[in-house]
Design a protein around this motif. Structure first.
Motif, PDB file in Angstrom:
ATOM      1  N   HIS A  10      91.921  22.362  89.589  1.00  0.00           N
ATOM      2  CA  HIS A  10      91.357  23.443  88.788  1.00  0.00           C
ATOM      3  C   HIS A  10      91.839  24.782  89.326  1.00  0.00           C
ATOM      4  O   HIS A  10      92.042  24.937  90.526  1.00  0.00           O
ATOM      5  CB  HIS A  10      89.824  23.419  88.846  1.00  0.00           C
ATOM      6  N   PHE A  11      92.027  25.751  88.428  1.00  0.00           N
ATOM      7  CA  PHE A  11      92.269  27.133  88.841  1.00  0.00           C
ATOM      8  C   PHE A  11      91.115  27.953  88.290  1.00  0.00           C
ATOM      9  O   PHE A  11      91.074  28.201  87.079  1.00  0.00           O
ATOM     10  CB  PHE A  11      93.604  27.647  88.282  1.00  0.00           C
ATOM     11  N   GLY A  12      90.177  28.342  89.134  1.00  0.00           N
ATOM     12  CA  GLY A  12      88.978  29.007  88.635  1.00  0.00           C
ATOM     13  C   GLY A  12      88.291  28.087  87.643  1.00  0.00           C
ATOM     14  O   GLY A  12      87.988  26.942  87.956  1.00  0.00           O
ATOM     15  N   PRO A  35     101.963  20.011  74.959  1.00  0.00           N
ATOM     16  CA  PRO A  35     102.087  21.432  74.639  1.00  0.00           C
ATOM     17  C   PRO A  35     101.970  22.300  75.875  1.00  0.00           C
ATOM     18  O   PRO A  35     101.574  21.830  76.953  1.00  0.00           O
ATOM     19  CB  PRO A  35     100.916  21.678  73.683  1.00  0.00           C
ATOM     20  N   SER A  36     102.303  23.574  75.713  1.00  0.00           N
ATOM     21  CA  SER A  36     102.214  24.543  76.786  1.00  0.00           C
ATOM     22  C   SER A  36     100.777  24.599  77.319  1.00  0.00           C
ATOM     23  O   SER A  36      99.833  24.595  76.541  1.00  0.00           O
ATOM     24  CB  SER A  36     102.637  25.907  76.231  1.00  0.00           C
ATOM     25  N   GLY A  37     100.660  24.572  78.651  1.00  0.00           N
ATOM     26  CA  GLY A  37      99.334  24.684  79.249  1.00  0.00           C
ATOM     27  C   GLY A  37      98.582  23.368  79.351  1.00  0.00           C
ATOM     28  O   GLY A  37      97.413  23.344  79.732  1.00  0.00           O
ATOM     29  N   SER A  38      99.238  22.248  79.061  1.00  0.00           N
ATOM     30  CA  SER A  38      98.521  20.963  79.066  1.00  0.00           C
ATOM     31  C   SER A  38      98.480  20.314  80.451  1.00  0.00           C
ATOM     32  O   SER A  38      97.873  19.259  80.613  1.00  0.00           O
ATOM     33  CB  SER A  38      99.132  20.012  78.033  1.00  0.00           C
ATOM     34  N   GLY A  39      99.146  20.925  81.444  1.00  0.00           N
ATOM     35  CA  GLY A  39      99.019  20.429  82.813  1.00  0.00           C
ATOM     36  C   GLY A  39     100.223  19.700  83.372  1.00  0.00           C
ATOM     37  O   GLY A  39     100.202  19.209  84.498  1.00  0.00           O
ATOM     38  N   LYS A  40     101.316  19.668  82.631  1.00  0.00           N
ATOM     39  CA  LYS A  40     102.510  18.921  83.054  1.00  0.00           C
ATOM     40  C   LYS A  40     103.112  19.485  84.339  1.00  0.00           C
ATOM     41  O   LYS A  40     103.358  18.761  85.301  1.00  0.00           O
ATOM     42  CB  LYS A  40     103.580  18.950  81.951  1.00  0.00           C
ATOM     43  N   THR A  41     103.338  20.797  84.326  1.00  0.00           N
ATOM     44  CA  THR A  41     103.973  21.420  85.491  1.00  0.00           C
ATOM     45  C   THR A  41     103.084  21.295  86.726  1.00  0.00           C
ATOM     46  O   THR A  41     103.568  21.053  87.832  1.00  0.00           O
ATOM     47  CB  THR A  41     104.290  22.897  85.198  1.00  0.00           C
ATOM     48  N   THR A  42     101.793  21.441  86.532  1.00  0.00           N
ATOM     49  CA  THR A  42     100.872  21.313  87.669  1.00  0.00           C
ATOM     50  C   THR A  42     100.957  19.899  88.255  1.00  0.00           C
ATOM     51  O   THR A  42     100.956  19.735  89.482  1.00  0.00           O
ATOM     52  CB  THR A  42      99.438  21.680  87.249  1.00  0.00           C
ATOM     53  N   ASP A 156     111.678  19.988  85.915  1.00  0.00           N
ATOM     54  CA  ASP A 156     110.754  20.777  85.106  1.00  0.00           C
ATOM     55  C   ASP A 156     111.531  21.481  84.003  1.00  0.00           C
ATOM     56  O   ASP A 156     112.137  22.515  84.233  1.00  0.00           O
ATOM     57  CB  ASP A 156     110.020  21.787  85.983  1.00  0.00           C
ATOM     58  N   GLU A 157     111.513  20.930  82.826  1.00  0.00           N
ATOM     59  CA  GLU A 157     112.240  21.491  81.679  1.00  0.00           C
ATOM     60  C   GLU A 157     113.649  21.896  82.087  1.00  0.00           C
ATOM     61  O   GLU A 157     114.055  23.047  81.870  1.00  0.00           O
ATOM     62  CB  GLU A 157     111.508  22.736  81.144  1.00  0.00           C
ATOM     63  N   PRO A 158     114.418  20.987  82.651  1.00  0.00           N
ATOM     64  CA  PRO A 158     115.701  21.392  83.231  1.00  0.00           C
ATOM     65  C   PRO A 158     116.723  21.812  82.177  1.00  0.00           C
ATOM     66  O   PRO A 158     117.672  22.509  82.499  1.00  0.00           O
ATOM     67  CB  PRO A 158     116.179  20.132  83.947  1.00  0.00           C
TER      68      PRO A 158
HETATM   69  P1  ATP Z   1     104.140  24.790  80.133  1.00  0.00           P
HETATM   70  O1  ATP Z   1     104.807  23.807  79.223  1.00  0.00           O
HETATM   71  O2  ATP Z   1     103.839  26.095  79.460  1.00  0.00           O
HETATM   72  O3  ATP Z   1     104.792  24.941  81.457  1.00  0.00           O
HETATM   73  P2  ATP Z   1     102.234  22.976  81.309  1.00  0.00           P
HETATM   74  O4  ATP Z   1     101.798  21.854  80.439  1.00  0.00           O
HETATM   75  O5  ATP Z   1     103.250  22.691  82.309  1.00  0.00           O
HETATM   76  O6  ATP Z   1     102.662  24.199  80.397  1.00  0.00           O
HETATM   77  P3  ATP Z   1     100.667  23.983  83.464  1.00  0.00           P
HETATM   78  O7  ATP Z   1     101.722  24.956  83.871  1.00  0.00           O
HETATM   79  O8  ATP Z   1     100.477  22.802  84.314  1.00  0.00           O
HETATM   80  O9  ATP Z   1     100.914  23.514  81.967  1.00  0.00           O
HETATM   81  O10 ATP Z   1      99.305  24.786  83.341  1.00  0.00           O
HETATM   82  C1  ATP Z   1      98.058  24.188  83.003  1.00  0.00           C
HETATM   83  C2  ATP Z   1      96.976  25.264  83.000  1.00  0.00           C
HETATM   84  O11 ATP Z   1      96.732  25.735  84.324  1.00  0.00           O
HETATM   85  C3  ATP Z   1      97.336  26.495  82.187  1.00  0.00           C
HETATM   86  O12 ATP Z   1      96.184  26.933  81.521  1.00  0.00           O
HETATM   87  C4  ATP Z   1      97.781  27.503  83.218  1.00  0.00           C
HETATM   88  O13 ATP Z   1      97.557  28.800  82.773  1.00  0.00           O
HETATM   89  C5  ATP Z   1      96.922  27.132  84.410  1.00  0.00           C
HETATM   90  N1  ATP Z   1      97.588  27.426  85.692  1.00  0.00           N
HETATM   91  C6  ATP Z   1      98.677  26.822  86.186  1.00  0.00           C
HETATM   92  N2  ATP Z   1      99.010  27.292  87.401  1.00  0.00           N
HETATM   93  C7  ATP Z   1      98.098  28.259  87.690  1.00  0.00           C
HETATM   94  C8  ATP Z   1      97.871  29.127  88.810  1.00  0.00           C
HETATM   95  N3  ATP Z   1      98.677  29.111  89.874  1.00  0.00           N
HETATM   96  N4  ATP Z   1      96.837  29.971  88.738  1.00  0.00           N
HETATM   97  C9  ATP Z   1      96.005  30.003  87.668  1.00  0.00           C
HETATM   98  N5  ATP Z   1      96.149  29.202  86.595  1.00  0.00           N
HETATM   99  C10 ATP Z   1      97.178  28.344  86.589  1.00  0.00           C
END
Ligand code: ATP
Length: 236
Positions: A10-12, A35-42, A156-158
């Motif tokens: 979690h972030f906040g 989709p963007s923001g769905s948590g993949k990169t995390t 990551d989206e290379p």
């Molecule tokens: P994208 O395709 O846009 O990269 P994603 O699916 O990879 O999106 P993440 O980058 O994992 O999504 O982000 C998931 C959620 O966590 C988003 O709402 C993002 O704003 C939030 N988030 C990610 N990293 C941080 C951080 N370091 N601090 C605060 N919020 C973060």
């Protein structure tokens, strides 16, 4: 190769990764789609060790990676923006990870040359990143990640920054490289077509959770939820 059990980050108040279970097999080409923001990169950053889980467990090749820094994990990352060092020549960019690990000059040069040949950039050692095309920079980033012989390559989206023709070319090259080296690839994309055409299995993410995981044809033909049907279907 990679296992998640109940992983939370979690972030906040943002539930970036909200209870993910995952088992990626050795040698698998695994795509994380959503989709963007769905948590993949995390998720990718959790595997790499750039983030720590708030709850749950991550194992790489059967070993818990809790507290293990990125450079001690058998994984390496190719970033979307390549993150090359502009002031270093291509050879030194590729050899950077070896230098950090204390490999001597002669061996570094040999390994960097081999890695550049692998991505079809033999003889480009002396160039600077600014003297390369986008596709060539992409290959340098790939060589730099491969040179340290990771068992798992995180991407990551290379191909995000490449034009369509180059993208298709790199898709098939990445695929054959992965097969030839027998590596596990974990590939993040929001491009449905790319995930479905390249991956052995696809995990579809939504709001920090995996809503479906399976071979591309299964995800495409038998979407588990309306969200998957809409997201995957919108590729065509
Ligand atoms: P994208 O395709 O846009 O990269 P994603 O699916 O990879 O999106 P993440 O980058 O994992 O999504 O982000 C998931 C959620 O966590 C988003 O709402 C993002 O704003 C939030 N988030 C990610 N990293 C941080 C951080 N370091 N601090 C605060 N919020 C973060």
């Amino acid at each position: 190769a990679v296992r998640f059990a109940g992983v939370v980050r979690h972030f906040g108040t943002v539930r970036a990764v909200d209870g993910v279970d995952l088992a990626i097999a050795p040698g698998e080409f695994f795509a994380m789609l959503g989709p963007s923001g769905s948590g993949k990169t995390t998720c990718l950053r959790l595997i790499a060790g750039f983030e720590q889980p708030d709850a749950g467990h991550i194992a790489i090749f059967g070993e818990s990676v809790e507290g293990l820094p990125p450079y001690r994990r058998a994984v390496n990352t190719v970033f979307q923006d390549y993150a090359l060092f502009p002031h270093l020549c291509v050879g030194d960019n590729v050899a950077y990870g070896l230098r950090v690990r204390g490999v001597g000059r002669a061996e570094r040069d040999t390994l960097a040359r081999e890695a550049l040949a692998m991505v079809k950039l033999a003889g480009m050692e002396a160039r600077r990143p600014a003297q390369l095309s986008g596709g060539q920079r992409q290959r340098v980033a790939l060589a730099r990640a491969l040179v340290v012989r990771p068992k798992v390559l995180l991407l990551d989206e290379p191909l995000g920054a490449l034009d369509l023709k180059l993208r298709e070319e790199m898709q098939s090259e990445l695929k054959s490289l992965q097969r030839a080296l027998g590596l596990t690839f974990v590939f993040v994309t929001h491009d449905q077509g790319e995930a479905l055409s390249m991956a052995d299995r696809v995990a579809v993410f939504n709001e920090g959770r995996i809503v479906q995981v399976g071979p591309p044809e299964q995800v495409y033909e038998r979407p588990a939820t309306r969200f998957v049907a809409q997201f995957v279907g919108s590729a065509n």
